[in-house]
Design a protein around this motif. Structure first.
Motif: not given
Length: 313
Positions: A6-15, A47-53, A283-285
């Protein structure tokens, strides 16, 4: 407790982090109270998502995620260096799948962390699959695990400027033979310079590894990628007509020199891919992985795709 299946990477978002959707927001989060090393060990991949780097902001973010970035010395994948120890993730043709592997698991030393940055997402496809190394190991038949228990022997033929595969100059990022010899002497490798200016290298390595913090035993070798079977039937057959296995740019055997059966190689490759979780790119992830606990690969894609990679010890 979440099982390996059941493992998946942890997604970290700005919110979720309570910061702005920007590179500055990500930097603020990384300067916060969260223990990044502990989080990565626990979650295995982030996963760092939504930070638009953007590429211009990447260095400052990388400095926090990858202390003491490493050069890709002794790497075997085709890449281009594009910054301060920052590389294209691979230049393998887009129509092919890259099977699961832990970065430089064939080497004497390997990076502890890898960071991928999506500068441009593909038009279609192009996910980076990641696999829990414990699950990969457990997915293999007992017969295969037992056969690999003694380790593997990797062989490389690195040409001196013209030939098939990578040159020793590109592989070690130097033109100095003495510098190469000094590097290899520290890795317990065997090597010889050939009359045509090429370099032959042999290395004995384990097939599994235990994580230094968790103690978890994981599948940790690249036998399936180094074996001629990985090239496909047609390519392998064509190469077999013009050169013996020991002359290929890279090859692998069991530690005692015994050939590895093709069916073992295919099982390792296929079950690694079957056990993987796809990280689809925006893009930006950014994707940060523990390189011991998690293997990675690449799905085929269409259109322009540019993913950069950096690593640290």
């Amino acid at each position: 407790m979440i099982g390996q299946e059941d493992w998946t990477p942890l997604v970290i978002t700005p919110a979720a982090s309570g910061v702005d959707a920007s590179a500055r927001g990500l930097i603020e989060y990384l300067h916060g109270p969260e223990d990044l090393a502990g989080l990565l060990t626990r979650e295995k991949a982030l996963v760092f998502r939504g930070f638009e780097v953007t590429p211009a902001e990447l260095d400052e973010v990388m400095d926090l995620l990858l202390p003491n970035r490493l050069a890709y010395v002794h790497g075997n994948s085709p890449r281009t260096k594009v910054g301060n120890n920052v590389y294209t993730s691979t230049e393998f043709p887009p129509e092919f799948t890259i099977s699961m592997h832990n970065e430089m698991s064939y080497a004497h030393q390997w990076p502890a962390r890898l960071l991928f940055f999506c500068e441009q997402a593909a038009e279609t496809g192009g996910a980076t699959p990641v696999v829990d190394g414990v699950r990969w190991l457990e997915s293999l038949d007992p017969e295969v695990r037992e056969a690999f228990a003694g380790g593997v022997r990797y062989s490389q033929n690195l040409h001196g400027g013209r030939g098939l595969g990578k040159s020793w100059q590109d592989t070690f990022e130097t033109e100095d033979r003495a510098e190469v010899e000094d590097f290899l002497a520290k890795t317990e490798a065997e090597w010889e310079w050939r009359p045509d200016g090429s370099l032959r290298v042999h290395q004995l390595r384990p097939s599994t590894l235990r994580h230094p913090v968790t103690g978890a035993e994981v599948w940790f070798n690249q036998a399936d990628q180094w074996h001629p079977t990985a090239m496909g039937d047609e390519v392998a057959a064509a190469l077999a007509k013009i050169m013996p296995v020991e002359e290929l740019p890279q090859s692998v055997a069991f530690a005692d020199g015994t050939p590895i059966p093709p069916e073992y190689v295919l099982q390792v490759r296929d079950r690694g891919l079957d056990s993987a979780v796809d990280v689809d790119w925006n893009t930006g992830d950014l994707l940060l992985i523990d390189n011991i606990l998690v293997g990675h690969g690449r799905r085929p894609f269409t259109g322009a795709r540019r993913v950069l990679v950096a690593m640290c010890g």
